[in-house]
Design a protein around this motif. Structure first.
Motif, PDB file in Angstrom:
ATOM      1  N   ASN A 196      15.011  26.936 -14.833  1.00 32.14           N
ATOM      2  CA  ASN A 196      15.882  27.232 -13.695  1.00 32.14           C
ATOM      3  C   ASN A 196      16.436  28.653 -13.736  1.00 32.14           C
ATOM      4  N   LEU A 197      15.852  29.505 -14.556  1.00 31.03           N
ATOM      5  CA  LEU A 197      16.322  30.894 -14.654  1.00 31.03           C
ATOM      6  C   LEU A 197      16.291  31.624 -13.306  1.00 31.03           C
ATOM      7  N   PRO A 198      15.260  31.437 -12.458  1.00 36.63           N
ATOM      8  CA  PRO A 198      15.301  32.127 -11.157  1.00 36.63           C
ATOM      9  C   PRO A 198      16.552  31.791 -10.341  1.00 36.63           C
ATOM     10  N   SER A 199      16.959  30.517 -10.345  1.00 30.09           N
ATOM     11  CA  SER A 199      18.168  30.134  -9.611  1.00 30.09           C
ATOM     12  C   SER A 199      19.414  30.733 -10.247  1.00 30.09           C
ATOM     13  N   LEU A 200      19.424  30.819 -11.586  1.00 29.11           N
ATOM     14  CA  LEU A 200      20.556  31.456 -12.266  1.00 29.11           C
ATOM     15  C   LEU A 200      20.649  32.933 -11.905  1.00 29.11           C
ATOM     16  N   THR A 201      19.505  33.580 -11.789  1.00 26.97           N
ATOM     17  CA  THR A 201      19.484  35.008 -11.447  1.00 26.97           C
ATOM     18  C   THR A 201      20.066  35.234 -10.056  1.00 26.97           C
ATOM     19  N   ILE A 202      19.719  34.359  -9.119  1.00 27.85           N
ATOM     20  CA  ILE A 202      20.286  34.456  -7.767  1.00 27.85           C
ATOM     21  C   ILE A 202      21.801  34.300  -7.818  1.00 27.85           C
ATOM     22  N   LEU A 203      22.269  33.304  -8.571  1.00 25.34           N
ATOM     23  CA  LEU A 203      23.709  33.078  -8.688  1.00 25.34           C
ATOM     24  C   LEU A 203      24.392  34.243  -9.398  1.00 25.34           C
ATOM     25  N   LYS A 204      23.757  34.771 -10.434  1.00 22.77           N
ATOM     26  CA  LYS A 204      24.314  35.921 -11.158  1.00 22.77           C
ATOM     27  C   LYS A 204      24.527  37.098 -10.203  1.00 22.77           C
ATOM     28  N   ASN A 205      23.535  37.365  -9.368  1.00 24.28           N
ATOM     29  CA  ASN A 205      23.655  38.476  -8.417  1.00 24.28           C
ATOM     30  C   ASN A 205      24.762  38.220  -7.405  1.00 24.28           C
ATOM     31  N   GLU A 206      24.902  36.962  -6.989  1.00 22.70           N
ATOM     32  CA  GLU A 206      25.951  36.618  -6.032  1.00 22.70           C
ATOM     33  C   GLU A 206      27.333  36.834  -6.653  1.00 22.70           C
ATOM     34  N   ILE A 207      27.498  36.416  -7.898  1.00 20.84           N
ATOM     35  CA  ILE A 207      28.787  36.585  -8.572  1.00 20.84           C
ATOM     36  C   ILE A 207      29.106  38.065  -8.765  1.00 20.84           C
ATOM     37  N   GLU A 208      28.109  38.841  -9.112  1.00 20.17           N
ATOM     38  CA  GLU A 208      28.346  40.269  -9.365  1.00 20.17           C
ATOM     39  C   GLU A 208      28.623  41.061  -8.094  1.00 20.17           C
ATOM     40  N   SER A 209      28.467  40.409  -6.939  1.00 23.56           N
ATOM     41  CA  SER A 209      28.835  41.062  -5.683  1.00 23.56           C
ATOM     42  C   SER A 209      30.301  40.792  -5.326  1.00 23.56           C
ATOM     43  N   ILE A 210      30.943  39.925  -6.103  1.00 20.98           N
ATOM     44  CA  ILE A 210      32.343  39.576  -5.862  1.00 20.98           C
ATOM     45  C   ILE A 210      33.259  40.610  -6.516  1.00 20.98           C
ATOM     46  N   LYS A 211      34.300  40.989  -5.817  1.00 23.49           N
ATOM     47  CA  LYS A 211      35.302  41.891  -6.391  1.00 23.49           C
ATOM     48  C   LYS A 211      36.577  41.114  -6.673  1.00 23.49           C
ATOM     49  N   TYR A 212      37.186  41.420  -7.803  1.00 20.07           N
ATOM     50  CA  TYR A 212      38.468  40.824  -8.172  1.00 20.07           C
ATOM     51  C   TYR A 212      39.381  41.954  -8.615  1.00 20.07           C
ATOM     52  N   GLY A 213      40.485  42.106  -7.922  1.00 19.38           N
ATOM     53  CA  GLY A 213      41.397  43.202  -8.235  1.00 19.38           C
ATOM     54  C   GLY A 213      40.751  44.562  -8.094  1.00 19.38           C
ATOM     55  N   GLY A 214      39.812  44.677  -7.155  1.00 16.64           N
ATOM     56  CA  GLY A 214      39.141  45.955  -6.922  1.00 16.64           C
ATOM     57  C   GLY A 214      37.991  46.244  -7.858  1.00 16.64           C
ATOM     58  N   GLN A 215      37.730  45.351  -8.795  1.00 20.62           N
ATOM     59  CA  GLN A 215      36.648  45.552  -9.754  1.00 20.62           C
ATOM     60  C   GLN A 215      35.541  44.530  -9.539  1.00 20.62           C
ATOM     61  N   ASN A 216      34.303  44.963  -9.722  1.00 22.16           N
ATOM     62  CA  ASN A 216      33.195  44.031  -9.637  1.00 22.16           C
ATOM     63  C   ASN A 216      33.199  43.087 -10.827  1.00 22.16           C
ATOM     64  N   LEU A 217      32.918  41.836 -10.540  1.00 23.72           N
ATOM     65  CA  LEU A 217      32.807  40.855 -11.606  1.00 23.72           C
ATOM     66  C   LEU A 217      31.491  41.024 -12.345  1.00 23.72           C
ATOM     67  N   ARG A 218      31.429  40.431 -13.536  1.00 26.34           N
ATOM     68  CA  ARG A 218      30.207  40.477 -14.330  1.00 26.34           C
ATOM     69  C   ARG A 218      29.759  39.058 -14.627  1.00 26.34           C
ATOM     70  N   ALA A 219      28.453  38.851 -14.643  1.00 32.10           N
ATOM     71  CA  ALA A 219      27.900  37.546 -14.986  1.00 32.10           C
ATOM     72  C   ALA A 219      26.731  37.742 -15.948  1.00 32.10           C
ATOM     73  N   LEU A 220      26.457  36.714 -16.719  1.00 31.42           N
ATOM     74  CA  LEU A 220      25.412  36.752 -17.728  1.00 31.42           C
ATOM     75  C   LEU A 220      24.635  35.446 -17.679  1.00 31.42           C
ATOM     76  N   SER A 221      23.314  35.515 -17.686  1.00 32.39           N
ATOM     77  CA  SER A 221      22.490  34.311 -17.747  1.00 32.39           C
ATOM     78  C   SER A 221      22.198  33.971 -19.203  1.00 32.39           C
ATOM     79  N   VAL A 222      22.455  32.718 -19.575  1.00 33.55           N
ATOM     80  CA  VAL A 222      22.199  32.266 -20.944  1.00 33.55           C
ATOM     81  C   VAL A 222      21.443  30.932 -20.907  1.00 33.55           C
ATOM     82  N   PRO A 223      20.159  30.964 -20.571  1.00 33.07           N
ATOM     83  CA  PRO A 223      19.387  29.721 -20.499  1.00 33.07           C
ATOM     84  C   PRO A 223      19.331  29.021 -21.857  1.00 33.07           C
ATOM     85  N   ALA A 224      19.410  27.698 -21.837  1.00 32.52           N
ATOM     86  CA  ALA A 224      19.319  26.905 -23.065  1.00 32.52           C
ATOM     87  C   ALA A 224      19.172  25.444 -22.687  1.00 32.52           C
TER      88      ALA A 224
END
Length: 269
Positions: free
Chosen positions: A40-68
């Motif tokens: 399901n890594l492709p779906s995680l990558t889509i979600l990761k990109n969506e999260i990293e487009s979110i701003k919190y307090g003027g800063q972009n958020l960061r996300a990391l994929s950790v398949p297991a």
């Protein structure tokens, strides 16, 4: 200086409840580590990109994929280690990943289906609790005390009321309650709170699969279930995400060891 709230790791994050939780915690200001099985890594990558487009307090958020694979101890251990190595800490663990194999009477349930269900739904949750707790205990010591972190597990209405045709699933979810209570007692001295969410039937692919394997039309199945709910609707993934958001917050600082029902009134504790 970062104003983000900390790092949250969400398992089974590629869809359904896990995806909703990851997005909600991201919007709350957490950096998110996203887990699912490697396929399901492709779906995680889509979600990761969506999260990293979110701003919190003027800063972009960061996300990391950790398949297991939650059934494999070394993979779960490595997942936690990579999260900490890449993101610096682990403040929230949401052991959401779950498995539903089939709807069948207990006498017709295959042993391998029973074993597979427990391997993901309780062994996987146990491994997440174990390695998250190890990391959080170390952080608590390094910080000289204080709040040590929050661990959340996935229970179910089937953890409080056994359901016919779901003997393996019910067994696994009852076990999550016991693990959550014992862990809460053991980890309280380190400022670590442990709770679980116990939803009723929720509109997810997992429940749709239940309908299909039961030879039911999913739309009619959902409609019929809604009529049995006092609030006259099925649960939505965002309902559970809202509960998790509260449970990891300071507003829930006196809540630990609980499996919180969220089912529209279909079952009362």
């Amino acid at each position: 200086m970062s104003i983000h709230k900390g790092v949250a790791l969400v398992t089974g994050a590629s869809r359904g409840i896990g995806r909703a939780i990851a997005l909600r915690l991201a919007n709350d200001g957490y950096t998110i580590a996203l887990n699912d099985v490697p396929s399901n890594l492709p779906s995680l990558t889509i979600l990761k990109n969506e999260i990293e487009s979110i701003k919190y307090g003027g800063q972009n958020l960061r996300a990391l994929s950790v398949p297991a694979d939650m059934r494999e101890e070394e993979q779960v251990k490595a997942m936690v280690e990579k999260t900490v190595r890449d993101l610096g800490t682990l403040d929230v663990m949401v052991a959401n990943a779950g498995l539903y194999k089939s709807a069948a009477p207990m006498v017709d349930t295959k042993s391998e289906d029973f074993d597979d269900t427990l391997a993901v739904n309780i062994r996987g949750v146990f491994l997440c609790y174990k390695y998250a707790a190890k990391q959080m205990i170390a952080q608590h010591t390094q910080r000289g005390g204080g709040a040590g972190g929050t661990i959340i597990g996935a229970a179910s209405v089937a953890a409080k009321q056994g359901l016919a045709g779901l003997s393996a699933y019910s067994t696994s979810k009852w076990a999550v309650r016991g693990l959550t209570q014992a862990s809460a007692l053991e980890l309280a001295p380190y400022g670590i709170r442990v709770n679980a969410y116990a939803p009723g039937f929720t509109v997810t692919k997992l429940v749709e699969d239940f309908a299909v394997t039961s030879k039911l039309d999913p739309r009619k199945f959902f409609a019929d279930l809604s009529q049995d709910v006092p609030l006259k609707r099925m649960g939505a993934p965002d309902d559970i995400a809202n509960l998790v958001s509260f449970l990891v917050s300071d507003q829930a600082s006196y809540i630990t060891g609980q499996s919180v029902s969220i089912n529209g009134g279909t079952f009362f504790d």
